[in-house]
Design a protein around this motif. Sequence first.
Motif, PDB file in Angstrom:
ATOM      1  N   VAL A  70       4.502   3.428   8.462  1.00 15.10           N
ATOM      2  CA  VAL A  70       3.113   3.464   9.360  1.00 15.10           C
ATOM      3  C   VAL A  70       2.755   2.742  10.488  1.00 15.10           C
ATOM      4  O   VAL A  70       2.725   3.886  11.603  1.00 15.10           O
TER       5      VAL A  70
ATOM      6  N   GLU B 236      -1.905  -0.973  -0.154  1.00 16.67           N
ATOM      7  CA  GLU B 236      -1.907  -0.011  -1.488  1.00 16.67           C
ATOM      8  C   GLU B 236       0.048   0.715  -1.571  1.00 16.67           C
ATOM      9  O   GLU B 236       0.557   0.911  -1.677  1.00 16.67           O
ATOM     10  N   LEU B 237      -0.146   0.130   0.050  1.00 17.95           N
ATOM     11  CA  LEU B 237       1.797   0.141   0.447  1.00 17.95           C
ATOM     12  C   LEU B 237       2.571  -0.333   0.007  1.00 17.95           C
ATOM     13  O   LEU B 237       2.759  -2.131   0.540  1.00 17.95           O
ATOM     14  N   SER B 238       3.762   0.506   0.027  1.00 19.45           N
ATOM     15  CA  SER B 238       5.173  -1.029  -0.220  1.00 19.45           C
ATOM     16  C   SER B 238       5.414  -1.593   1.375  1.00 19.45           C
ATOM     17  O   SER B 238       4.991  -0.960   2.267  1.00 19.45           O
TER      18      SER B 238
ATOM     19  N   MET C 278       7.187   1.797   3.302  1.00 14.94           N
ATOM     20  CA  MET C 278       6.180   2.303   3.770  1.00 14.94           C
ATOM     21  C   MET C 278       4.897   1.477   4.427  1.00 14.94           C
ATOM     22  O   MET C 278       4.489   2.925   5.755  1.00 14.94           O
TER      23      MET C 278
ATOM     24  N   LEU D  45      -4.136   6.382   1.920  1.00 16.33           N
ATOM     25  CA  LEU D  45      -4.336   4.955   1.566  1.00 16.33           C
ATOM     26  C   LEU D  45      -4.873   4.021   2.564  1.00 16.33           C
ATOM     27  O   LEU D  45      -4.906   3.630   3.654  1.00 16.33           O
TER      28      LEU D  45
ATOM     29  N   SER E  83      -7.511   1.763   6.754  1.00 17.68           N
ATOM     30  CA  SER E  83      -6.521   2.867   6.168  1.00 17.68           C
ATOM     31  C   SER E  83      -5.635   3.310   7.090  1.00 17.68           C
ATOM     32  O   SER E  83      -5.496   3.221   8.417  1.00 17.68           O
ATOM     33  N   VAL E  84      -4.858   3.743   6.121  1.00 19.45           N
ATOM     34  CA  VAL E  84      -2.979   4.614   6.589  1.00 19.45           C
ATOM     35  C   VAL E  84      -3.243   5.442   8.432  1.00 19.45           C
ATOM     36  O   VAL E  84      -2.960   5.300   9.251  1.00 19.45           O
TER      37      VAL E  84
ATOM     38  N   GLY F 124       1.101  12.490   2.649  1.00 19.29           N
ATOM     39  CA  GLY F 124       0.200  11.999   2.072  1.00 19.29           C
ATOM     40  C   GLY F 124      -0.234  11.235   1.286  1.00 19.29           C
ATOM     41  O   GLY F 124      -1.254  10.920   0.872  1.00 19.29           O
ATOM     42  N   GLY F 125      -0.116  10.047   2.764  1.00 15.83           N
ATOM     43  CA  GLY F 125      -0.727   8.279   2.054  1.00 15.83           C
ATOM     44  C   GLY F 125      -1.637   8.437   3.013  1.00 15.83           C
ATOM     45  O   GLY F 125      -2.191   7.005   3.361  1.00 15.83           O
ATOM     46  N   HIS F 126      -2.306   9.297   4.195  1.00 17.76           N
ATOM     47  CA  HIS F 126      -3.513   9.196   4.896  1.00 17.76           C
ATOM     48  C   HIS F 126      -4.501   8.224   4.525  1.00 17.76           C
ATOM     49  O   HIS F 126      -4.613   7.725   5.650  1.00 17.76           O
TER      50      HIS F 126
ATOM     51  N   LEU G 250       5.272  10.843   5.694  1.00 17.70           N
ATOM     52  CA  LEU G 250       3.638  10.251   5.246  1.00 17.70           C
ATOM     53  C   LEU G 250       2.623  10.925   4.907  1.00 17.70           C
ATOM     54  O   LEU G 250       1.244   9.963   5.218  1.00 17.70           O
TER      55      LEU G 250
END
Length: 272
Positions: free
Chosen positions: A154, A145-147, A150, A141, A102-103, A137-139, A135
């Motif tokens: 990370v 799932e990332l662009s 993004m 993901l 994960s991120v 809020g994306g921890h 980021l």
Amino acid sequence: MAHREEKALVDLRQVHFAYGKREILSGIDLTVHRGQLVAIMGGSGCGKTTLLRLIGGQLKASAGSVTVDGQDMGQLGTEALYALRRRMGMLFQFGALFTDMSVFENVAFPLREHTDLPESMLRDLVLMKLQAVGLLGGHALMPSELSGGMARRVALARAIALDPMLIMYDEPFAGLDPISLGVVGQLIRRLNDALGAASIMVTHDVVESLSIVDYVYFVSDGRIVAKGTPDEIRESKDEFVHQFVHAEPDGPVPFHMKAAPIGELLMGEGGQ
């Protein structure tokens, strides 16, 4: 920008490097001070990434010296080299995230590898790094799932996880859309200043780089052919610099490989 009287954090003196008999770098002199963001530019295959590998200790110079924080990279033993590397951050081309993590776990990876921090403190540090790159809020993901932008952010959070004294970037803008490119560029500048670190960026992106860096080195055929501040580079009359900055096909760097005149080749083909 840097305090020139202070000892350079990174100092390359007359560095040569070759793979066998094929010389890649020839007599490179380069310095980077704390607080500086320095760009290394040049055409593909000119030796830019090799410079990063020498500074990081992955390669050893054939001649000359590579010094980081007063330590000669060519003279360090394995333990001392790894200890110094823990004080460096690296942003690889296209991010190079671990796809099965994960991120959060990507950013936590260097902390788990190099520290014995309790899980609660590690968690707080990871979340703070993700907050720094926007980021948080994306921890949870996964990389899939990332662009692209993004994912690069990370990777940047992972590169600064240990608050390094030196951060190296290998083509940090490759493949990014204009908005993501601008965001990542400004993050690189702000994080360098916030950490009081030194940063070295290998890049082809002239416009974005000249808007954020303090100093530029141009490499061609394994040599430093030009150097200066962004303003000096923009105003340079040097043919190589002008061609590179303005993306011109004609100049010291040829578009065509050397060959016999095409007419002769075509006639030769026709006569066979």
